[in-house]
Design a protein around this motif. Structure first.
Motif, PDB file in Angstrom:
ATOM      1  N   GLY A   1      24.635 -29.753   0.563  1.00  0.00           N
ATOM      2  CA  GLY A   1      24.065 -30.957   0.281  1.00  0.00           C
ATOM      3  C   GLY A   1      24.745 -31.885  -0.671  1.00  0.00           C
ATOM      4  O   GLY A   1      25.895 -31.586  -0.992  1.00  0.00           O
ATOM      5  N   THR A   2      24.002 -32.537  -1.410  1.00  0.00           N
ATOM      6  CA  THR A   2      24.679 -33.453  -2.576  1.00  0.00           C
ATOM      7  C   THR A   2      23.804 -33.283  -3.582  1.00  0.00           C
ATOM      8  O   THR A   2      22.879 -32.856  -3.691  1.00  0.00           O
ATOM      9  CB  THR A   2      24.745 -35.099  -2.105  1.00  0.00           C
ATOM     10  OG1 THR A   2      23.554 -35.424  -1.632  1.00  0.00           O
ATOM     11  CG2 THR A   2      25.602 -35.197  -0.782  1.00  0.00           C
ATOM     12  N   TYR A   3      24.541 -33.601  -4.879  1.00  0.00           N
ATOM     13  CA  TYR A   3      24.041 -33.764  -5.974  1.00  0.00           C
ATOM     14  C   TYR A   3      24.496 -34.826  -6.829  1.00  0.00           C
ATOM     15  O   TYR A   3      25.522 -35.323  -7.005  1.00  0.00           O
ATOM     16  CB  TYR A   3      24.212 -32.502  -6.881  1.00  0.00           C
ATOM     17  CG  TYR A   3      23.642 -32.411  -8.396  1.00  0.00           C
ATOM     18  CD1 TYR A   3      22.329 -32.176  -8.489  1.00  0.00           C
ATOM     19  CD2 TYR A   3      24.439 -32.971  -9.474  1.00  0.00           C
ATOM     20  CE1 TYR A   3      21.874 -32.192  -9.823  1.00  0.00           C
ATOM     21  CE2 TYR A   3      23.991 -32.895 -10.771  1.00  0.00           C
ATOM     22  CZ  TYR A   3      22.552 -32.559 -10.923  1.00  0.00           C
ATOM     23  OH  TYR A   3      22.180 -32.713 -12.132  1.00  0.00           O
ATOM     24  N   THR A   4      23.424 -35.757  -7.474  1.00  0.00           N
ATOM     25  CA  THR A   4      23.815 -36.912  -8.316  1.00  0.00           C
ATOM     26  C   THR A   4      23.920 -36.483  -9.778  1.00  0.00           C
ATOM     27  O   THR A   4      23.037 -35.994 -10.293  1.00  0.00           O
ATOM     28  CB  THR A   4      22.824 -38.210  -8.090  1.00  0.00           C
ATOM     29  OG1 THR A   4      22.872 -38.570  -6.966  1.00  0.00           O
ATOM     30  CG2 THR A   4      23.334 -39.054  -8.849  1.00  0.00           C
ATOM     31  N   VAL A   5      25.099 -36.677 -10.264  1.00  0.00           N
ATOM     32  CA  VAL A   5      25.283 -36.174 -11.720  1.00  0.00           C
ATOM     33  C   VAL A   5      24.372 -37.022 -12.644  1.00  0.00           C
ATOM     34  O   VAL A   5      24.155 -38.270 -12.443  1.00  0.00           O
ATOM     35  CB  VAL A   5      27.016 -36.600 -12.012  1.00  0.00           C
ATOM     36  CG1 VAL A   5      27.082 -36.139 -13.524  1.00  0.00           C
ATOM     37  CG2 VAL A   5      27.762 -35.670 -11.103  1.00  0.00           C
ATOM     38  N   GLU A   6      23.891 -36.256 -13.768  1.00  0.00           N
ATOM     39  CA  GLU A   6      23.054 -36.673 -14.639  1.00  0.00           C
ATOM     40  C   GLU A   6      23.684 -36.708 -15.854  1.00  0.00           C
ATOM     41  O   GLU A   6      24.499 -35.975 -16.347  1.00  0.00           O
ATOM     42  CB  GLU A   6      21.665 -35.980 -14.739  1.00  0.00           C
ATOM     43  CG  GLU A   6      20.866 -36.268 -13.448  1.00  0.00           C
ATOM     44  CD  GLU A   6      19.513 -35.477 -13.405  1.00  0.00           C
ATOM     45  OE1 GLU A   6      19.143 -34.763 -14.380  1.00  0.00           O
ATOM     46  OE2 GLU A   6      18.979 -35.526 -12.305  1.00  0.00           O
ATOM     47  N   LYS A   7      23.432 -37.476 -16.905  1.00  0.00           N
ATOM     48  CA  LYS A   7      23.692 -37.504 -18.157  1.00  0.00           C
ATOM     49  C   LYS A   7      23.760 -36.192 -18.723  1.00  0.00           C
ATOM     50  O   LYS A   7      22.540 -35.404 -18.746  1.00  0.00           O
ATOM     51  CB  LYS A   7      23.076 -38.540 -19.303  1.00  0.00           C
ATOM     52  CG  LYS A   7      23.674 -38.625 -20.642  1.00  0.00           C
ATOM     53  CD  LYS A   7      23.182 -39.809 -21.402  1.00  0.00           C
ATOM     54  CE  LYS A   7      23.712 -39.583 -22.835  1.00  0.00           C
ATOM     55  NZ  LYS A   7      22.950 -40.787 -23.731  1.00  0.00           N
ATOM     56  N   GLY A   8      24.864 -35.530 -19.529  1.00  0.00           N
ATOM     57  CA  GLY A   8      24.901 -34.155 -20.068  1.00  0.00           C
ATOM     58  C   GLY A   8      25.428 -33.038 -18.834  1.00  0.00           C
ATOM     59  O   GLY A   8      25.451 -31.738 -19.460  1.00  0.00           O
ATOM     60  N   ASP A   9      25.401 -33.290 -17.798  1.00  0.00           N
ATOM     61  CA  ASP A   9      25.648 -32.428 -16.796  1.00  0.00           C
ATOM     62  C   ASP A   9      27.202 -32.062 -17.037  1.00  0.00           C
ATOM     63  O   ASP A   9      28.189 -32.913 -17.364  1.00  0.00           O
ATOM     64  CB  ASP A   9      25.511 -33.113 -15.270  1.00  0.00           C
ATOM     65  CG  ASP A   9      24.300 -32.827 -14.702  1.00  0.00           C
ATOM     66  OD1 ASP A   9      23.322 -31.883 -15.282  1.00  0.00           O
ATOM     67  OD2 ASP A   9      23.795 -33.511 -13.765  1.00  0.00           O
TER      68      ASP A   9
END
Length: 96
Positions: A44-52
């Motif tokens: 699948g996919t993952y959307t990067v979040e702040k602090g990742d």
């Protein structure tokens, strides 16, 4: 002795037809099956979040922070440096 005539059934025949339809037996000789479990497949996919970081994402999705390299390898088209991911970036997550 009795003089009564007894019934003569010697010429009687019978035939029983069922009202149920005859259904042919199913032929499963060409059927095969398999079960694919999604338990070990992430993908699948993952959307990067702040602090990742890639290692944090790998730990979250694969249970192993050292699997960050798999994520990096799957995203070389958008990532040049594994330490420079940006919030909002969409990364592909390869199968486990």
């Amino acid at each position: 002795m009795s003089t009564e005539k007894k019934a003569d059934f010697s010429g009687v025949s019978s035939n029983v037809d069922s009202t149920a339809q005859q259904v042919p037996k199913a032929d499963f000789s060409g059927v095969s099956g398999s079960v694919d479990s999604t338990a070990d497949v992430v993908g699948g996919t993952y959307t990067v979040e702040k602090g990742d970081s890639l290692s944090r994402i790998a730990k979250q999705h694969y249970g192993d922070a050292n699997a960050w390299q798999k994520i990096f390898d799957a995203n070389k088209d958008v990532l040049k440096d594994p330490d420079k991911i940006q919030p909002g970036q969409v990364l592909k997550l390869p199968p486990k």
